[in-house]
Scaffold this active site. Sequence first.
Site, PDB file in Angstrom:
ATOM      1  N   TYR A  59       0.674  -1.304  -0.046  1.00  0.00           N
ATOM      2  CA  TYR A  59       0.159   0.059   0.124  1.00  0.00           C
ATOM      3  C   TYR A  59       1.033   1.335   0.136  1.00  0.00           C
ATOM      4  CZ  TYR A  59      -4.382   2.316   0.797  1.00  0.00           C
ATOM      5  OH  TYR A  59      -5.438   3.151   0.802  1.00  0.00           O
ATOM      6  N   ASN A 146     -15.307   4.193   4.313  1.00  0.00           N
ATOM      7  CA  ASN A 146     -15.936   3.524   3.281  1.00  0.00           C
ATOM      8  C   ASN A 146     -17.120   4.506   2.969  1.00  0.00           C
ATOM      9  OD1 ASN A 146     -14.493   1.583   2.644  1.00  0.00           O
ATOM     10  ND2 ASN A 146     -15.614  -0.091   4.028  1.00  0.00           N
ATOM     11  N   ASN A 172     -21.642  -5.517  -3.018  1.00  0.00           N
ATOM     12  CA  ASN A 172     -21.851  -5.734  -1.513  1.00  0.00           C
ATOM     13  C   ASN A 172     -20.599  -5.429  -0.623  1.00  0.00           C
ATOM     14  OD1 ASN A 172     -20.237  -7.497  -3.074  1.00  0.00           O
ATOM     15  ND2 ASN A 172     -20.443  -9.105  -1.449  1.00  0.00           N
ATOM     16  N   VAL A 175     -18.071  -0.118   0.799  1.00  0.00           N
ATOM     17  CA  VAL A 175     -18.041   1.241  -0.034  1.00  0.00           C
ATOM     18  C   VAL A 175     -19.378   0.962  -1.042  1.00  0.00           C
ATOM     19  CG1 VAL A 175     -17.097   2.624  -1.895  1.00  0.00           C
ATOM     20  CG2 VAL A 175     -15.813   1.516  -0.086  1.00  0.00           C
ATOM     21  N   ARG A 195     -20.535 -10.858  -7.352  1.00  0.00           N
ATOM     22  CA  ARG A 195     -20.131 -12.197  -7.574  1.00  0.00           C
ATOM     23  C   ARG A 195     -21.266 -13.221  -7.526  1.00  0.00           C
ATOM     24  NH1 ARG A 195     -13.786 -13.095  -6.622  1.00  0.00           N
ATOM     25  NH2 ARG A 195     -14.559 -12.832  -4.384  1.00  0.00           N
ATOM     26  N   GLY A 268     -10.446   0.850  -6.325  1.00  0.00           N
ATOM     27  CA  GLY A 268     -10.081  -0.108  -5.542  1.00  0.00           C
ATOM     28  C   GLY A 268      -9.587  -1.528  -6.460  1.00  0.00           C
ATOM     29  N   GLY A 269      -8.590  -2.366  -6.154  1.00  0.00           N
ATOM     30  CA  GLY A 269      -8.399  -3.334  -7.175  1.00  0.00           C
ATOM     31  C   GLY A 269      -8.522  -4.954  -6.397  1.00  0.00           C
ATOM     32  N   MET A 270      -9.565  -5.109  -6.177  1.00  0.00           N
ATOM     33  CA  MET A 270      -9.742  -6.263  -4.927  1.00  0.00           C
ATOM     34  C   MET A 270      -9.291  -7.628  -6.177  1.00  0.00           C
ATOM     35  SD  MET A 270     -10.629  -5.611  -2.170  1.00  0.00           S
ATOM     36  CE  MET A 270     -10.959  -7.177  -1.385  1.00  0.00           C
TER      37      MET A 270
HETATM   38  N1  NAP Z   1      -9.659   4.367  -2.855  1.00  0.00           N
HETATM   39  C1  NAP Z   1      -9.990   4.842  -1.587  1.00  0.00           C
HETATM   40  O1  NAP Z   1      -9.963   5.779  -1.060  1.00  0.00           O
HETATM   41  C2  NAP Z   1     -10.961   3.706  -1.030  1.00  0.00           C
HETATM   42  C3  NAP Z   1     -11.511   3.789   0.272  1.00  0.00           C
HETATM   43  C4  NAP Z   1     -12.061   2.823   0.843  1.00  0.00           C
HETATM   44  C5  NAP Z   1     -12.036   1.596   0.187  1.00  0.00           C
HETATM   45  N2  NAP Z   1     -11.228   1.420  -0.856  1.00  0.00           N
HETATM   46  C6  NAP Z   1     -11.185   0.203  -1.561  1.00  0.00           C
HETATM   47  O2  NAP Z   1     -12.481  -0.368  -1.851  1.00  0.00           O
HETATM   48  C7  NAP Z   1     -12.750  -1.940  -2.066  1.00  0.00           C
HETATM   49  C8  NAP Z   1     -13.778  -2.370  -1.089  1.00  0.00           C
HETATM   50  O3  NAP Z   1     -13.430  -2.003   0.347  1.00  0.00           O
HETATM   51  P1  NAP Z   1     -14.327  -2.502   1.496  1.00  0.00           P
HETATM   52  O4  NAP Z   1     -13.798  -2.047   2.702  1.00  0.00           O
HETATM   53  O5  NAP Z   1     -15.780  -1.775   1.156  1.00  0.00           O
HETATM   54  O6  NAP Z   1     -14.620  -3.717   1.072  1.00  0.00           O
HETATM   55  P2  NAP Z   1     -15.316  -4.967   1.880  1.00  0.00           P
HETATM   56  O7  NAP Z   1     -16.468  -4.581   2.612  1.00  0.00           O
HETATM   57  O8  NAP Z   1     -14.067  -5.895   2.774  1.00  0.00           O
HETATM   58  O9  NAP Z   1     -15.599  -6.034   0.823  1.00  0.00           O
HETATM   59  C9  NAP Z   1     -14.796  -6.711  -0.274  1.00  0.00           C
HETATM   60  C10 NAP Z   1     -15.359  -6.712  -1.719  1.00  0.00           C
HETATM   61  O10 NAP Z   1     -14.434  -7.245  -2.577  1.00  0.00           O
HETATM   62  C11 NAP Z   1     -15.011  -8.169  -3.328  1.00  0.00           C
HETATM   63  N3  NAP Z   1     -13.883  -9.031  -3.555  1.00  0.00           N
HETATM   64  C12 NAP Z   1     -12.886  -9.762  -2.843  1.00  0.00           C
HETATM   65  N4  NAP Z   1     -12.077 -10.398  -3.280  1.00  0.00           N
HETATM   66  C13 NAP Z   1     -12.422 -10.200  -4.818  1.00  0.00           C
HETATM   67  C14 NAP Z   1     -11.865 -10.701  -6.136  1.00  0.00           C
HETATM   68  N5  NAP Z   1     -11.075 -11.525  -6.263  1.00  0.00           N
HETATM   69  N6  NAP Z   1     -12.577 -10.304  -7.279  1.00  0.00           N
HETATM   70  C15 NAP Z   1     -13.377  -9.330  -7.291  1.00  0.00           C
HETATM   71  N7  NAP Z   1     -14.282  -9.098  -6.131  1.00  0.00           N
HETATM   72  C16 NAP Z   1     -13.490  -9.530  -4.911  1.00  0.00           C
HETATM   73  C17 NAP Z   1     -16.081  -8.892  -2.407  1.00  0.00           C
HETATM   74  O11 NAP Z   1     -16.864  -9.552  -3.042  1.00  0.00           O
HETATM   75  P3  NAP Z   1     -17.224 -10.957  -2.743  1.00  0.00           P
HETATM   76  O12 NAP Z   1     -18.132 -10.920  -1.438  1.00  0.00           O
HETATM   77  O13 NAP Z   1     -17.965 -11.673  -3.832  1.00  0.00           O
HETATM   78  O14 NAP Z   1     -16.137 -11.625  -2.257  1.00  0.00           O
HETATM   79  C18 NAP Z   1     -16.533  -7.577  -1.814  1.00  0.00           C
HETATM   80  O15 NAP Z   1     -17.576  -6.858  -2.563  1.00  0.00           O
HETATM   81  C19 NAP Z   1     -11.161  -2.214  -1.427  1.00  0.00           C
HETATM   82  O16 NAP Z   1     -10.500  -2.282  -2.710  1.00  0.00           O
HETATM   83  C20 NAP Z   1     -10.530  -1.196  -0.730  1.00  0.00           C
HETATM   84  O17 NAP Z   1      -9.315  -0.998  -0.647  1.00  0.00           O
HETATM   85  C21 NAP Z   1     -10.756   2.364  -1.315  1.00  0.00           C
END
Ligand code: NAP
Length: 363
Positions: A59, A146, A172, A175, A195, A268-270
């Site tokens: 990160y 989020n 889901n 965010v 998914r 994001g790039g999950m």
């Molecule tokens: N840029 C920014 O300032 C910022 C701020 C906040 C968050 N983010 C980013 O936003 C994203 C979501 O964060 P969050 O805290 O909301 O996440 P979270 O609630 O932990 O949820 C994770 C999400 O990622 C999906 N996922 C996990 N592995 C995956 C894969 N290999 N391929 C496709 N989808 C996948 C999950 O789907 P499933 O349920 O289908 O596994 C779920 O929808 C993260 O990448 C985080 O770093 C960025």
Amino acid sequence: VPNHVISRALTFTETGDIDKVLSLTNHDLSTKPPPGHVLVQFLASPINPADVNQVQGTYPSHARLITSSTPSTTPFAVGGNEGVAKVIFTSPDITNVKAGDWILPFKPSFGTWRSHAIIPKDEMIVIKDEQKKGLTPIQVGTASINPITAWRLLKDYGKLEKGDWLVQNGANSGVGRAAIQLAKEFGFKSLNIIRRRDQNEEHILMVEELKELGADVVVTDDEIKDKERIRELTNNNDIKLGLNCVGGRIVNDMAKLMAEDSHFVTYGGMSKKPVNLPTAMLIFKNITFYGFWLTKWSKANPKEKQKTLDSILDMIQKGKLKDVPVEEIEWSTNTVGSLLVDKVNKTLDGHRQGKGIFIFKDI
Ligand SMILES: NC(=O)c1ccc[n+]([C@@H]2O[C@H](COP(=O)([O-])OP(=O)(O)OC[C@H]3O[C@@H](n4cnc5c(N)ncnc54)[C@H](OP(=O)(O)O)[C@@H]3O)[C@@H](O)[C@H]2O)c1
């Protein structure tokens, strides 16, 4: 009054594999904080994907190093970027906050996976009594990353007006769920991609859950490839904003659904795959692509961040922003470190039931 407390913290001295570098360590903290500082006890601290990446060393913003008062100790960092804490002692010069108040660390990389911390007064947001009325530590402890991200994505890109459509993947996620509810609040229409769950029943439940939050359409990453079907579901309306936290091929599929001169934000790039863009989307559709990073936005817009947080807490109080599903991980004086480390390690597994959140009890 004891003259010190023991802070139990998930710390690391170098980045790498979570199970190798992260461990539970104890630290003595004085109950007489230095001038301008406050001693707090954490109540609830979530495990967000970026926190995990930070410990892994992938990160861009790094955890803050703390140098112990014992000179021989290697400087260490505490994991976690979000959480809510309760003030227990203040230095005598502090006037804006008192014991019992709730605060949020304001700056990223503060380290929230710890039972206690000493924090400078200008690095925290104080939650006013009327703001926290009726709210739980989980609600306040998950409000500052989020939902703020979702708010900015919807308000700052694409100049959406009431009735306009947006498409998002990872619908889901924390965010994603906030974006669904905020879109509804702002009068926008949302096309949401998730998914497919292995169990059909589980899948149907998730679709229903997102619709209850206000999602207009919920489809799978397979279903969005059928352009005709999507046009039917969105009543032939233009899609003006795209939000991406997954990356890879799905970005291509989403861009193909979007209108000319529309806007597309990656935050994001999950999937850990590069953003895959067809050339025609740039040349003929003239879609504008952006990246958004809350850390950078917050540094440039501290007042706007406070205002957004205030609006979010107000929406939570009014029941307009529902809790994200969480897995509560109890953290007490008896909790063993390996259990906590294991929960951090499993965060990026995918298909999870809820976001892991440390709940500090009897500590
Ligand atoms: N840029 C920014 O300032 C910022 C701020 C906040 C968050 N983010 C980013 O936003 C994203 C979501 O964060 P969050 O805290 O909301 O996440 P979270 O609630 O932990 O949820 C994770 C999400 O990622 C999906 N996922 C996990 N592995 C995956 C894969 N290999 N391929 C496709 N989808 C996948 C999950 O789907 P499933 O349920 O289908 O596994 C779920 O929808 C993260 O990448 C985080 O770093 C960025």
